[in-house]
Each structure stands twice: as structure tokens, then as C-alpha cells.
Design a protein around this motif. Structure first.
Motif, PDB file in Angstrom:
ATOM      1  N   ALA A  47       0.831  -1.212   0.000  1.00 10.50           N
ATOM      2  CA  ALA A  47       0.000   0.000   0.000  1.00 10.50           C
ATOM      3  C   ALA A  47       0.867   1.265   0.000  1.00 10.50           C
ATOM      4  O   ALA A  47       0.461   2.292  -0.553  1.00 10.50           O
ATOM      5  CB  ALA A  47      -0.938  -0.004   1.200  1.00 10.50           C
ATOM      6  N   GLN A  48       2.052   1.193   0.597  1.00  9.30           N
ATOM      7  CA  GLN A  48       2.944   2.353   0.607  1.00  9.30           C
ATOM      8  C   GLN A  48       3.408   2.705  -0.809  1.00  9.30           C
ATOM      9  O   GLN A  48       3.567   3.885  -1.131  1.00  9.30           O
ATOM     10  CB  GLN A  48       4.157   2.084   1.508  1.00  9.30           C
ATOM     11  N   ALA A  49       3.623   1.714  -1.646  1.00  9.04           N
ATOM     12  CA  ALA A  49       4.017   1.965  -3.035  1.00  9.04           C
ATOM     13  C   ALA A  49       2.872   2.630  -3.796  1.00  9.04           C
ATOM     14  O   ALA A  49       3.096   3.554  -4.586  1.00  9.04           O
ATOM     15  CB  ALA A  49       4.444   0.673  -3.715  1.00  9.04           C
ATOM     16  N   HIS A  50       1.641   2.174  -3.545  1.00  6.58           N
ATOM     17  CA  HIS A  50       0.478   2.820  -4.174  1.00  6.58           C
ATOM     18  C   HIS A  50       0.381   4.281  -3.737  1.00  6.58           C
ATOM     19  O   HIS A  50       0.138   5.164  -4.563  1.00  6.58           O
ATOM     20  CB  HIS A  50      -0.812   2.067  -3.816  1.00  6.58           C
ATOM     21  N   THR A  51       0.598   4.542  -2.458  1.00  4.55           N
ATOM     22  CA  THR A  51       0.553   5.914  -1.948  1.00  4.55           C
ATOM     23  C   THR A  51       1.647   6.763  -2.584  1.00  4.55           C
ATOM     24  O   THR A  51       1.418   7.924  -2.942  1.00  4.55           O
ATOM     25  CB  THR A  51       0.682   5.919  -0.410  1.00  4.55           C
ATOM     26  N   LEU A  52       2.836   6.198  -2.738  1.00  5.80           N
ATOM     27  CA  LEU A  52       3.944   6.939  -3.353  1.00  5.80           C
ATOM     28  C   LEU A  52       3.621   7.298  -4.799  1.00  5.80           C
ATOM     29  O   LEU A  52       3.875   8.433  -5.232  1.00  5.80           O
ATOM     30  CB  LEU A  52       5.234   6.130  -3.265  1.00  5.80           C
ATOM     31  N   ILE A  53       3.042   6.383  -5.537  1.00  7.00           N
ATOM     32  CA  ILE A  53       2.649   6.669  -6.923  1.00  7.00           C
ATOM     33  C   ILE A  53       1.625   7.799  -6.958  1.00  7.00           C
ATOM     34  O   ILE A  53       1.722   8.713  -7.786  1.00  7.00           O
ATOM     35  CB  ILE A  53       2.117   5.391  -7.604  1.00  7.00           C
ATOM     36  N   GLU A  54       0.667   7.787  -6.044  1.00 13.15           N
ATOM     37  CA  GLU A  54      -0.314   8.869  -5.963  1.00 13.15           C
ATOM     38  C   GLU A  54       0.352  10.193  -5.597  1.00 13.15           C
ATOM     39  O   GLU A  54       0.006  11.247  -6.140  1.00 13.15           O
ATOM     40  CB  GLU A  54      -1.397   8.524  -4.940  1.00 13.15           C
ATOM     41  N   THR A  55       1.311  10.148  -4.684  1.00 16.88           N
ATOM     42  CA  THR A  55       2.051  11.355  -4.299  1.00 16.88           C
ATOM     43  C   THR A  55       2.777  11.940  -5.496  1.00 16.88           C
ATOM     44  O   THR A  55       2.725  13.155  -5.746  1.00 16.88           O
ATOM     45  CB  THR A  55       3.053  11.041  -3.169  1.00 16.88           C
ATOM     46  N   PHE A  56       3.474  11.094  -6.254  1.00 18.06           N
ATOM     47  CA  PHE A  56       4.186  11.566  -7.440  1.00 18.06           C
ATOM     48  C   PHE A  56       3.224  12.179  -8.451  1.00 18.06           C
ATOM     49  O   PHE A  56       3.525  13.208  -9.065  1.00 18.06           O
ATOM     50  CB  PHE A  56       4.983  10.434  -8.088  1.00 18.06           C
ATOM     51  N   ALA A  57       2.053  11.588  -8.624  1.00 18.85           N
ATOM     52  CA  ALA A  57       1.062  12.140  -9.556  1.00 18.85           C
ATOM     53  C   ALA A  57       0.580  13.506  -9.081  1.00 18.85           C
ATOM     54  O   ALA A  57       0.375  14.418  -9.890  1.00 18.85           O
ATOM     55  CB  ALA A  57      -0.112  11.173  -9.708  1.00 18.85           C
ATOM     56  N   GLN A  58       0.432  13.672  -7.763  1.00 20.94           N
ATOM     57  CA  GLN A  58      -0.028  14.952  -7.216  1.00 20.94           C
ATOM     58  C   GLN A  58       1.017  16.045  -7.343  1.00 20.94           C
ATOM     59  O   GLN A  58       0.679  17.239  -7.345  1.00 20.94           O
ATOM     60  CB  GLN A  58      -0.440  14.780  -5.757  1.00 20.94           C
ATOM     61  N   TRP A  59       2.294  15.681  -7.438  1.00 23.83           N
ATOM     62  CA  TRP A  59       3.343  16.695  -7.593  1.00 23.83           C
ATOM     63  C   TRP A  59       3.022  17.664  -8.727  1.00 23.83           C
ATOM     64  O   TRP A  59       3.317  18.845  -8.643  1.00 23.83           O
ATOM     65  CB  TRP A  59       4.668  16.033  -7.928  1.00 23.83           C
ATOM     66  N   ARG A  60       2.431  17.169  -9.786  1.00 24.50           N
ATOM     67  CA  ARG A  60       2.190  17.997 -10.967  1.00 24.50           C
ATOM     68  C   ARG A  60       1.136  19.065 -10.723  1.00 24.50           C
ATOM     69  O   ARG A  60       1.000  19.984 -11.519  1.00 24.50           O
ATOM     70  CB  ARG A  60       1.819  17.101 -12.138  1.00 24.50           C
ATOM     71  N   THR A  61       0.398  18.970  -9.601  1.00 31.68           N
ATOM     72  CA  THR A  61      -0.650  19.944  -9.300  1.00 31.68           C
ATOM     73  C   THR A  61      -0.225  20.958  -8.246  1.00 31.68           C
ATOM     74  O   THR A  61      -0.982  21.875  -7.948  1.00 31.68           O
ATOM     75  CB  THR A  61      -1.925  19.227  -8.806  1.00 31.68           C
ATOM     76  N   HIS A  62       0.952  20.803  -7.676  1.00 32.94           N
ATOM     77  CA  HIS A  62       1.406  21.705  -6.597  1.00 32.94           C
ATOM     78  C   HIS A  62       1.768  23.088  -7.139  1.00 32.94           C
ATOM     79  O   HIS A  62       2.115  23.228  -8.319  1.00 32.94           O
ATOM     80  CB  HIS A  62       2.630  21.113  -5.900  1.00 32.94           C
ATOM     81  N   PRO A  63       1.741  24.103  -6.284  1.00 33.96           N
ATOM     82  CA  PRO A  63       2.173  25.437  -6.715  1.00 33.96           C
ATOM     83  C   PRO A  63       3.622  25.436  -7.226  1.00 33.96           C
ATOM     84  O   PRO A  63       3.945  26.152  -8.165  1.00 33.96           O
ATOM     85  CB  PRO A  63       2.052  26.283  -5.443  1.00 33.96           C
ATOM     86  N   ASN A  64       4.492  24.638  -6.599  1.00 32.60           N
ATOM     87  CA  ASN A  64       5.855  24.435  -7.086  1.00 32.60           C
ATOM     88  C   ASN A  64       5.916  22.982  -7.554  1.00 32.60           C
ATOM     89  O   ASN A  64       6.339  22.097  -6.817  1.00 32.60           O
ATOM     90  CB  ASN A  64       6.890  24.703  -5.987  1.00 32.60           C
ATOM     91  N   PRO A  65       5.458  22.723  -8.802  1.00 37.62           N
ATOM     92  CA  PRO A  65       5.211  21.355  -9.236  1.00 37.62           C
ATOM     93  C   PRO A  65       6.482  20.542  -9.488  1.00 37.62           C
ATOM     94  O   PRO A  65       7.589  21.058  -9.495  1.00 37.62           O
ATOM     95  CB  PRO A  65       4.425  21.549 -10.538  1.00 37.62           C
ATOM     96  N   GLY A  66       6.243  19.276  -9.724  1.00 34.75           N
ATOM     97  CA  GLY A  66       7.309  18.360 -10.064  1.00 34.75           C
ATOM     98  C   GLY A  66       6.793  17.283 -10.990  1.00 34.75           C
ATOM     99  O   GLY A  66       5.584  17.117 -11.170  1.00 34.75           O
ATOM    100  N   THR A  67       7.725  16.561 -11.576  1.00 36.44           N
ATOM    101  CA  THR A  67       7.401  15.458 -12.473  1.00 36.44           C
ATOM    102  C   THR A  67       8.272  14.272 -12.087  1.00 36.44           C
ATOM    103  O   THR A  67       9.486  14.414 -11.954  1.00 36.44           O
ATOM    104  CB  THR A  67       7.661  15.849 -13.951  1.00 36.44           C
ATOM    105  N   ARG A  68       7.646  13.127 -11.890  1.00 33.96           N
ATOM    106  CA  ARG A  68       8.383  11.903 -11.541  1.00 33.96           C
ATOM    107  C   ARG A  68       8.101  10.864 -12.613  1.00 33.96           C
ATOM    108  O   ARG A  68       6.945  10.531 -12.869  1.00 33.96           O
ATOM    109  CB  ARG A  68       7.932  11.384 -10.168  1.00 33.96           C
ATOM    110  N   TRP A  69       9.169  10.398 -13.257  1.00 33.52           N
ATOM    111  CA  TRP A  69       9.062   9.406 -14.313  1.00 33.52           C
ATOM    112  C   TRP A  69       9.365   8.017 -13.778  1.00 33.52           C
ATOM    113  O   TRP A  69      10.300   7.832 -13.001  1.00 33.52           O
ATOM    114  CB  TRP A  69      10.074   9.680 -15.421  1.00 33.52           C
ATOM    115  N   GLY A  70       8.623   7.035 -14.248  1.00 33.00           N
ATOM    116  CA  GLY A  70       9.001   5.650 -14.075  1.00 33.00           C
ATOM    117  C   GLY A  70      10.024   5.331 -15.154  1.00 33.00           C
ATOM    118  O   GLY A  70       9.859   5.742 -16.305  1.00 33.00           O
ATOM    119  N   ILE A  71      11.082   4.639 -14.784  1.00 35.91           N
ATOM    120  CA  ILE A  71      12.107   4.258 -15.755  1.00 35.91           C
ATOM    121  C   ILE A  71      11.827   2.822 -16.182  1.00 35.91           C
ATOM    122  O   ILE A  71      11.893   1.899 -15.376  1.00 35.91           O
ATOM    123  CB  ILE A  71      13.523   4.373 -15.142  1.00 35.91           C
TER     124      ILE A  71
END
Length: 181
Positions: A47-71
């Protein structure tokens, strides 16, 4: 931010992480030895991995956004990398990455980071990218130095994981250094 930017290299596909990646991400993050320098405790539940994936997806909506790629290599998720805490006014951001133990030593993370940095400097119009690395993480320090990052100093007890305060080396890369490489 617009649609997720998929990046392709000679051997890799950098793409958006999805729920189906949780088992592979969990395998990477649950290995305490593999994650000792990552900056977070090892995962203990899928479940922690699922939460991390959701966190990375939310980065793109933050005021100081981010992008996390799966390699992805040969159709398998082998790690992730990202640019986050994008400061639009300063044209700067931070970098983070992790790679499965079996994928190390093949130049794959360098290939991924080169594509990611090319994208960041071009599309985000970055002037500076920083990374914070544990001083004993010699492989990451060497990789970042090969990419042109310069060590700028030690941030004393800036991190906390595995129940301990951790010093971190701050490294920086400027756009002109990237273009001159």
C-alpha cells in the motif's frame, strides 16, 4: 502542467507511473540495503508503493510542481527519477532518483537523467538543478559529478531516516554547465 511528458532514450522509456507499477516500485523501496541512501525508511507494505505513486502524480498539481518518471527498460519498471520543487521565479528545482539493484552498473540511470535534464532545461527553462546526496553514497555522487554537478557543501543533519539524522552533500548544476558538457 500539461500532459505527462514521456521521454524515450536508446534503451529506456521514461513514463508516468501507474498503479500497476506498485509491485515493482515496492520491490525497490522495500529493500533496506538498496534504500539506505534514499532519504526514507524502507517500505513494509505494498500500500505504501500505491501511496507513493499517488504522491508523485499529485506533484504535478502543486504550486511548485514536479514530475516523476518511471524508468522502464525492456518492458519492466527498474526505478524512477524526477524533478520537483520547481521554483518558477528562480528557474530552479531539485532532482531525485532510485534504481533497482539488478539494474545498476549499466549506465541506465545516467541515460535516464540525461534525458530528464535535457527536458528540464528545455521545457521548464531551468537555470539550476540541485541534488542532495548522503556523503557515503559514492555511486550517486560519482554519477552526478559525471553529469556536471558540482559539490557545493554539506547540509549538516538535513535528513532524517532510519531513525537517524543524516548529513547531505548539496550538488548543483547550472544550465550553462549542462550546455557546455
Amino acid at each position: 502542467m500539461n500532459a505527462f511528458p514521456t521521454l524515450n532514450t536508446q534503451r529506456l522509456r521514461l513514463r508516468e507511473l501507474r498503479a500497476a507499477d506498485a509491485p515493482a516500485l515496492f520491490a525497490i523501496h522495500a529493500d533496506a540495503a538498496n534504500m539506505r541512501w534514499f532519504g526514507a525508511d524502507a517500505m513494509t507494505e505494498l500500500a505504501q508503493a500505491h501511496t507513493l505513486i499517488e504522491t508523485f502524480a499529485q506533484w504535478r498539481t502543486h504550486p511548485n510542481p514536479g514530475t516523476r518518471w518511471g524508468i522502464e527498460h525492456d518492458g519492466k519498471l527498474i526505478g524512477s527519477c524526477g524533478l520537483f520543487k520547481w521554483n518558477r521565479g528562480w528557474n530552479s528545482c531539485a532532482l531525485s532518483c532510485e534504481l533497482a539493484l539488478a539494474a545498476r552498473g549499466k549506465g541506465l540511470m545516467r541515460e535516464a537523467l540525461e534525458a530528464m535534464l535535457d527536458w528540464g532545461f528545455a521545457h521548464l527553462r531551468l537555470h539550476r538543478v540541485e541534488a542532495m546526496v548522503h556523503p557515503q553514497n559514492t555511486a550517486s555522487l560519482a554519477l552526478l559529478e559525471r553529469l556536471g554537478f558540482k559539490a557545493e557543501g554539506t547540509l549538516r543533519e538535513a535528513g532524517f531516516w532510519n531513525g537517524q539524522r543524516q548529513d547531505l552533500v548539496l550538488l548543483g548544476l547550472l544550465v550553462q554547465e549542462w550546455l557546455d558538457k
